[in-house]
Design a protein around this motif. Structure first.
Motif, PDB file in Angstrom:
ATOM      1  N   ALA A   1       0.816  -1.216   0.000  1.00  0.00           N
ATOM      2  CA  ALA A   1       0.000   0.000   0.000  1.00  0.00           C
ATOM      3  C   ALA A   1       0.852   1.270   0.000  1.00  0.00           C
ATOM      4  O   ALA A   1       0.502   2.266  -0.647  1.00  0.00           O
ATOM      5  N   ASP A   2       1.976   1.276   0.728  1.00  0.00           N
ATOM      6  CA  ASP A   2       2.843   2.453   0.732  1.00  0.00           C
ATOM      7  C   ASP A   2       3.376   2.749  -0.666  1.00  0.00           C
ATOM      8  O   ASP A   2       3.395   3.904  -1.116  1.00  0.00           O
ATOM      9  N   ASP A   3       3.818   1.714  -1.373  1.00  0.00           N
ATOM     10  CA  ASP A   3       4.358   1.904  -2.712  1.00  0.00           C
ATOM     11  C   ASP A   3       3.272   2.336  -3.688  1.00  0.00           C
ATOM     12  O   ASP A   3       3.510   3.181  -4.564  1.00  0.00           O
ATOM     13  N   VAL A   4       2.068   1.780  -3.542  1.00  0.00           N
ATOM     14  CA  VAL A   4       0.951   2.196  -4.388  1.00  0.00           C
ATOM     15  C   VAL A   4       0.655   3.675  -4.172  1.00  0.00           C
ATOM     16  O   VAL A   4       0.453   4.439  -5.128  1.00  0.00           O
ATOM     17  N   PHE A   5       0.654   4.105  -2.904  1.00  0.00           N
ATOM     18  CA  PHE A   5       0.389   5.509  -2.606  1.00  0.00           C
ATOM     19  C   PHE A   5       1.423   6.417  -3.268  1.00  0.00           C
ATOM     20  O   PHE A   5       1.092   7.398  -3.947  1.00  0.00           O
ATOM     21  N   THR A   6       2.698   6.105  -3.086  1.00  0.00           N
ATOM     22  CA  THR A   6       3.775   6.931  -3.645  1.00  0.00           C
ATOM     23  C   THR A   6       3.675   6.996  -5.163  1.00  0.00           C
ATOM     24  O   THR A   6       3.848   8.059  -5.779  1.00  0.00           O
ATOM     25  N   THR A   7       3.385   5.866  -5.789  1.00  0.00           N
ATOM     26  CA  THR A   7       3.269   5.823  -7.246  1.00  0.00           C
ATOM     27  C   THR A   7       2.096   6.646  -7.731  1.00  0.00           C
ATOM     28  O   THR A   7       2.197   7.380  -8.727  1.00  0.00           O
ATOM     29  N   MET A   8       0.966   6.563  -7.031  1.00  0.00           N
ATOM     30  CA  MET A   8      -0.209   7.317  -7.454  1.00  0.00           C
ATOM     31  C   MET A   8       0.007   8.824  -7.333  1.00  0.00           C
ATOM     32  O   MET A   8      -0.430   9.592  -8.184  1.00  0.00           O
ATOM     33  N   VAL A   9       0.694   9.247  -6.281  1.00  0.00           N
ATOM     34  CA  VAL A   9       1.002  10.674  -6.148  1.00  0.00           C
ATOM     35  C   VAL A   9       1.805  11.152  -7.353  1.00  0.00           C
ATOM     36  O   VAL A   9       1.534  12.215  -7.934  1.00  0.00           O
ATOM     37  N   ALA A  10       2.781  10.353  -7.771  1.00  0.00           N
ATOM     38  CA  ALA A  10       3.701  10.783  -8.813  1.00  0.00           C
ATOM     39  C   ALA A  10       3.155  10.599 -10.220  1.00  0.00           C
ATOM     40  O   ALA A  10       3.430  11.421 -11.116  1.00  0.00           O
ATOM     41  N   ASP A  11       2.384   9.532 -10.450  1.00  0.00           N
ATOM     42  CA  ASP A  11       2.089   9.115 -11.826  1.00  0.00           C
ATOM     43  C   ASP A  11       0.647   9.308 -12.273  1.00  0.00           C
ATOM     44  O   ASP A  11       0.381   9.316 -13.478  1.00  0.00           O
TER      45      ASP A  11
ATOM     46  N   PRO B   1      -2.151   2.635 -12.703  1.00  0.00           N
ATOM     47  CA  PRO B   1      -0.840   3.216 -12.397  1.00  0.00           C
ATOM     48  C   PRO B   1       0.101   2.308 -11.616  1.00  0.00           C
ATOM     49  O   PRO B   1       1.277   2.634 -11.471  1.00  0.00           O
ATOM     50  N   HIS B   2      -0.390   1.199 -11.078  1.00  0.00           N
ATOM     51  CA  HIS B   2       0.471   0.290 -10.316  1.00  0.00           C
ATOM     52  C   HIS B   2      -0.014  -1.138 -10.552  1.00  0.00           C
ATOM     53  O   HIS B   2      -1.228  -1.395 -10.573  1.00  0.00           O
ATOM     54  N   PRO B   3       0.904  -2.096 -10.746  1.00  0.00           N
ATOM     55  CA  PRO B   3       0.486  -3.482 -11.010  1.00  0.00           C
ATOM     56  C   PRO B   3      -0.358  -4.090  -9.895  1.00  0.00           C
ATOM     57  O   PRO B   3      -1.183  -4.976 -10.150  1.00  0.00           O
ATOM     58  N   VAL B   4      -0.169  -3.650  -8.650  1.00  0.00           N
ATOM     59  CA  VAL B   4      -0.990  -4.166  -7.561  1.00  0.00           C
ATOM     60  C   VAL B   4      -2.459  -3.786  -7.762  1.00  0.00           C
ATOM     61  O   VAL B   4      -3.365  -4.559  -7.438  1.00  0.00           O
ATOM     62  N   LEU B   5      -2.714  -2.605  -8.315  1.00  0.00           N
ATOM     63  CA  LEU B   5      -4.096  -2.201  -8.564  1.00  0.00           C
ATOM     64  C   LEU B   5      -4.727  -3.051  -9.663  1.00  0.00           C
ATOM     65  O   LEU B   5      -5.927  -3.344  -9.621  1.00  0.00           O
TER      66      LEU B   5
ATOM     67  N   ALA C   1      -3.835  -6.228 -10.249  1.00  0.00           N
ATOM     68  CA  ALA C   1      -4.052  -7.516  -9.588  1.00  0.00           C
ATOM     69  C   ALA C   1      -5.273  -7.460  -8.677  1.00  0.00           C
ATOM     70  O   ALA C   1      -6.034  -8.437  -8.572  1.00  0.00           O
ATOM     71  N   ALA C   2      -5.489  -6.323  -8.014  1.00  0.00           N
ATOM     72  CA  ALA C   2      -6.661  -6.171  -7.145  1.00  0.00           C
ATOM     73  C   ALA C   2      -7.948  -6.252  -7.954  1.00  0.00           C
ATOM     74  O   ALA C   2      -8.916  -6.905  -7.547  1.00  0.00           O
ATOM     75  N   ARG C   3      -7.980  -5.592  -9.100  1.00  0.00           N
ATOM     76  CA  ARG C   3      -9.171  -5.650  -9.950  1.00  0.00           C
ATOM     77  C   ARG C   3      -9.459  -7.087 -10.400  1.00  0.00           C
ATOM     78  O   ARG C   3     -10.609  -7.537 -10.396  1.00  0.00           O
ATOM     79  N   GLU C   4      -8.417  -7.815 -10.758  1.00  0.00           N
ATOM     80  CA  GLU C   4      -8.615  -9.200 -11.200  1.00  0.00           C
ATOM     81  C   GLU C   4      -9.098 -10.084 -10.055  1.00  0.00           C
ATOM     82  O   GLU C   4      -9.981 -10.942 -10.237  1.00  0.00           O
ATOM     83  N   ALA C   5      -8.533  -9.885  -8.856  1.00  0.00           N
ATOM     84  CA  ALA C   5      -8.954 -10.674  -7.698  1.00  0.00           C
ATOM     85  C   ALA C   5     -10.404 -10.380  -7.332  1.00  0.00           C
ATOM     86  O   ALA C   5     -11.180 -11.292  -7.008  1.00  0.00           O
ATOM     87  N   LEU C   6     -10.789  -9.117  -7.376  1.00  0.00           N
ATOM     88  CA  LEU C   6     -12.178  -8.743  -7.075  1.00  0.00           C
ATOM     89  C   LEU C   6     -13.135  -9.329  -8.110  1.00  0.00           C
ATOM     90  O   LEU C   6     -14.206  -9.839  -7.756  1.00  0.00           O
TER      91      LEU C   6
END
Length: 213
Positions: free
Chosen positions: A48-58, A89-93, A95-100
């Protein structure tokens, strides 16, 4: 358009918690009545920390304005929407969409396709009472899955027809938490993120099926 407020971003603002694994063993369902329900999973999103940082920047955040009565006002948050086929903006997001989509397919009957993002810079940013009733959400049961990243904020819910005596509910959404509104929730209930006296930056990612806004 220049942003009207400066926000300092520090991952230390957020209370540490267990990394999520995109699993659903710990999810809790809350029946709201009138066919509406809410699922909540704490600490669900990994990295979550990395997702946050990436979203701020990208993320190409934009400020919007809207008409309110006889004047044009600033929308009290920044927004960005990822439509079908757009890279998140982040691969975890992703993956989250696919899991949901996989987990809720038996109930929803279709995948989550779009991702709307909101950026709450501080406690003055908010969302007024509303339901996602444009498109099929106005007439059909559907789902909206919300991932929260950053400082905790309350998501409040109240019945659309408040004459039925149901109370207003609130779920505090923390860093990496998941909340899914399902069933008739968009038609029979409203939700909001109220202003607060003080809060750090927070983002939400709202996954929706096709033609639900």
């Amino acid at each position: 358009m220049p942003y009207p407020r400066r926000v300092d971003f520090q991952s230390t603002l957020f209370a540490p918690g267990p990394a999520g694994d995109l699993g659903f063993d710990g999810i809790e369902r809350h029946e709201l009545g009138s066919g509406a329900w809410v699922d909540v999973a704490r600490g669900w999103l990994p990295e979550a920390d990395d997702v946050f940082t990436t979203m701020v920047a990208d993320v190409p955040w934009r400020a919007e304005r809207r008409r309110m009565y006889d004047r044009i006002v600033d929308v009290p948050r920044l927004v960005c929407t990822y439509m079908i086929g757009d890279d998140l903006p982040h691969p975890v997001l992703t993956a989250a969409r696919e899991a949901l989509s996989e987990h809720y397919l038996p109930e929803l009957g279709e995948p989550f396709r779009t991702a709307g993002c909101c950026y709450y810079r501080d406690g003055r940013d908010s969302v007024a009472w509303h339901g996602d009733r444009i498109g099929r959400g106005n007439t059909h049961d559907t789902m909206v899955a919300i991932v929260s990243i950053g400082d905790p904020r309350r998501l409040a819910l109240r019945p659309r027809d408040r004459a039925d005596g149901a109370e207003t509910l609130a779920f505090e959404m923390g860093h990496g938490d998941l909340l899914v509104m399902g069933g008739s929730c968009q038609r029979t209930w409203e939700h909001a993120v109220p202003k607060v006296a003080s809060a750090g930056p927070r983002m939400s990612v709202q996954y929706r099926p096709l033609n639900v806004f």
